[in-house]
Write an enzyme that holds these catalytic residues in place. Structure first.
Site, PDB file in Angstrom:
ATOM      1  N   ARG A  96       0.858  -1.191   0.000  1.00 25.96           N
ATOM      2  CA  ARG A  96       0.000   0.000   0.000  1.00 25.96           C
ATOM      3  C   ARG A  96       0.892   1.238   0.000  1.00 25.96           C
ATOM      4  O   ARG A  96       1.832   1.316   0.788  1.00 25.96           O
ATOM      5  CB  ARG A  96      -0.953   0.012   1.207  1.00 25.96           C
ATOM      6  CG  ARG A  96      -1.867  -1.205   1.264  1.00 25.96           C
ATOM      7  CD  ARG A  96      -3.012  -1.023   2.241  1.00 25.96           C
ATOM      8  NE  ARG A  96      -3.967  -0.036   1.763  1.00 25.96           N
ATOM      9  CZ  ARG A  96      -4.967   0.438   2.519  1.00 25.96           C
ATOM     10  NH1 ARG A  96      -5.117   0.023   3.754  1.00 25.96           N
ATOM     11  NH2 ARG A  96      -5.805   1.328   2.022  1.00 25.96           N
ATOM     12  N   GLN A 112     -15.766   0.965   7.028  1.00 24.63           N
ATOM     13  CA  GLN A 112     -14.922   0.738   8.196  1.00 24.63           C
ATOM     14  C   GLN A 112     -15.501   1.372   9.457  1.00 24.63           C
ATOM     15  O   GLN A 112     -15.264   0.893  10.564  1.00 24.63           O
ATOM     16  CB  GLN A 112     -13.509   1.276   7.959  1.00 24.63           C
ATOM     17  CG  GLN A 112     -12.715   0.529   6.894  1.00 24.63           C
ATOM     18  CD  GLN A 112     -12.788   1.203   5.544  1.00 24.63           C
ATOM     19  OE1 GLN A 112     -13.799   1.814   5.197  1.00 24.63           O
ATOM     20  NE2 GLN A 112     -11.720   1.108   4.763  1.00 24.63           N
ATOM     21  N   ASP A 160      -3.017   8.821   7.866  1.00 22.15           N
ATOM     22  CA  ASP A 160      -2.114   7.841   7.277  1.00 22.15           C
ATOM     23  C   ASP A 160      -0.767   8.462   6.910  1.00 22.15           C
ATOM     24  O   ASP A 160       0.226   7.758   6.822  1.00 22.15           O
ATOM     25  CB  ASP A 160      -2.758   7.209   6.041  1.00 22.15           C
ATOM     26  CG  ASP A 160      -3.837   6.219   6.432  1.00 22.15           C
ATOM     27  OD1 ASP A 160      -3.548   5.014   6.431  1.00 22.15           O
ATOM     28  OD2 ASP A 160      -4.959   6.644   6.764  1.00 22.15           O
ATOM     29  N   ASN A 188      -5.808  11.070   4.897  1.00 21.31           N
ATOM     30  CA  ASN A 188      -6.600  10.144   5.714  1.00 21.31           C
ATOM     31  C   ASN A 188      -7.687   9.559   4.823  1.00 21.31           C
ATOM     32  O   ASN A 188      -7.825   9.917   3.644  1.00 21.31           O
ATOM     33  CB  ASN A 188      -7.199  10.867   6.929  1.00 21.31           C
ATOM     34  CG  ASN A 188      -7.742   9.893   7.965  1.00 21.31           C
ATOM     35  OD1 ASN A 188      -7.059   8.948   8.363  1.00 21.31           O
ATOM     36  ND2 ASN A 188      -8.966  10.089   8.392  1.00 21.31           N
ATOM     37  N   LYS A 189      -8.471   8.655   5.376  1.00 18.36           N
ATOM     38  CA  LYS A 189      -9.496   7.954   4.607  1.00 18.36           C
ATOM     39  C   LYS A 189     -10.362   8.930   3.813  1.00 18.36           C
ATOM     40  O   LYS A 189     -10.710  10.008   4.291  1.00 18.36           O
ATOM     41  CB  LYS A 189     -10.366   7.132   5.549  1.00 18.36           C
ATOM     42  CG  LYS A 189     -11.456   6.311   4.883  1.00 18.36           C
ATOM     43  CD  LYS A 189     -10.908   5.368   3.823  1.00 18.36           C
ATOM     44  CE  LYS A 189      -9.912   4.389   4.368  1.00 18.36           C
ATOM     45  NZ  LYS A 189      -9.360   3.484   3.316  1.00 18.36           N
TER      46      LYS A 189
END
Length: 362
Positions: free
Chosen positions: A100, A208, A249, A259-260
């Site tokens: 990733r 999530q 992240d 981030n997400k």
């Protein structure tokens, strides 16, 4: 039992050593909330597949799992020809690093093990393997301690009395080696007997927030309400949120935050409605080598995660799908960053540099 295992920490453990210490023990997050299934992974390839498939996810947990996977592989390689050990270990490093691209903790953890191995240039494979296991264990234990400190620091930004927190995706115990980043202040407040209530945005397309965050908070007895991503604007407009806490992240040197996907939307809404927007992350997520968010690589996910979701087709099979896993929130929209080195405030270029410098000097 492995000495690095913690006795009932009170929250789910995303990643740990197996009871016999010979494998990586992961909670398969793709099975939640329907089933709590743990996986025994005995190779770097097995851990790499788990990272790619989101069986383990969250920047700190990915880094920990990768480090442990490399250590497990090193132990296997040490039983083979010594002449092949270093080359095969580097191949395992490359395999894990390619899983990733966005979460900086992955590369930070793997490179930390690489440096440890390089420092033992003339050592026997068995000695290198033991050293890598010790290093991976240290990363896990350090992350647990960092999560506790983030929880303690985050408690200082939570107002007294009932507080309503909106979070996004999962930055809890299942994203780390400890109690989480964004959820650490919530766990800490709950343990202190404070009245804290959480809105968990569902987090499309893989849910999530509803599958994982809600599961772990409910398991801990914390008041949690799931909302569809499209509901959050209404929550802000009706003053039902006191503050937002999200994870990260990667944090660029200027304070831009990856981030997400959907985090940027929350930050814009929070700014419009005058609601504090906090980012919680360990200092290992700060990447001073990346100057701004524009330089952060953004992972593109499989289109079928949108087209087919959890089995049922929800979009025509022939249409194109744009599905970035992350977005970047500009530093200007962030109220403060809750780290293991304190609550960092603007200007972030200065406070982030000071925080990372403090870590480097210890």
């Amino acid at each position: 039992m492995d000495s690095s295992r913690s006795a009932d920490p009170g929250y789910p453990e995303a990643v740990r050593w197996s009871d016999d210490g010979a494998a990586v023990d992961l909670l398969d997050q793709t099975r939640l909330p329907e089933a709590e299934v743990r996986l025994r992974l005995e190779s770097a390839a097995g851990v790499a597949e788990a990272i790619r498939a989101l069986r383990v996810r969250g920047a700190p947990a990915i880094g920990i799992a990768a480090a442990m996977g490399l250590a497990v592989e090193a132990a296997k390689l040490a039983r083979g020809p010594a002449t092949e050990f270093r080359v095969a270990l580097e191949e395992a490093h490359a395999l894990l690093a390619a899983t990733r691209p966005t979460a900086v903790n992955l590369f930070w953890a793997l490179d930390r093990l690489r440096r440890r191995a390089s420092a033992l240039e003339s050592a026997a494979p068995e000695e290198v393997a033991r050293a890598l296991r010790d290093e991976a264990t240290a990363i896990l234990e350090e992350d647990r301690a960092m999560c506790r400190r983030i929880g303690e620091q985050g408690l200082t930004v939570l107002p007294e009395g009932p507080v309503r927190v909106l979070t996004h995706c999962n930055a809890g115990a299942l994203a780390t080696g400890g109690m989480g980043t964004a959820l650490a202040p919530i766990y800490t407040a709950h343990a202190a007997g404070r009245d804290v209530r959480v809105y968990a945005g569902e987090t499309r397309p893989l849910l999530q927030g509803s599958r994982i965050t809600a599961w772990e908070l409910d398991r801990a007895g914390i008041d949690v309400t799931v909302v569809a991503d499209t509901v959050v604007g209404s929550l802000f407009a009706n003053r039902r949120v006191d503050l937002v806490i999200v994870g990260a992240d990667r944090i660029a040197a200027n304070g831009d935050v990856a981030n997400k996907i959907g985090t940027y939307t929350l930050a814009v809404l929070a700014r419009h409605h005058g609601i504090p927007f906090y980012v919680a992350a360990p200092t290992s997520t700060i990447d001073l080598a990346t100057p701004t968010g524009a330089a952060i690589p953004i992972e593109e996910r499989d289109p079928d995660e949108v087209r087919r979701g959890f089995g049922r087709q929800t979009a025509p099979a022939t249409v194109r799908v744009h599905s970035p896993a992350f977005d970047v929130t500009p530093a200007s929209l962030v109220t403060a960053m809750i780290t293991d080195r304190g609550v960092l405030r603007p200007p972030f270029a200065e406070s982030l540099l000071a925080a990372v410098g403090a870590v480097a000097s210890t």
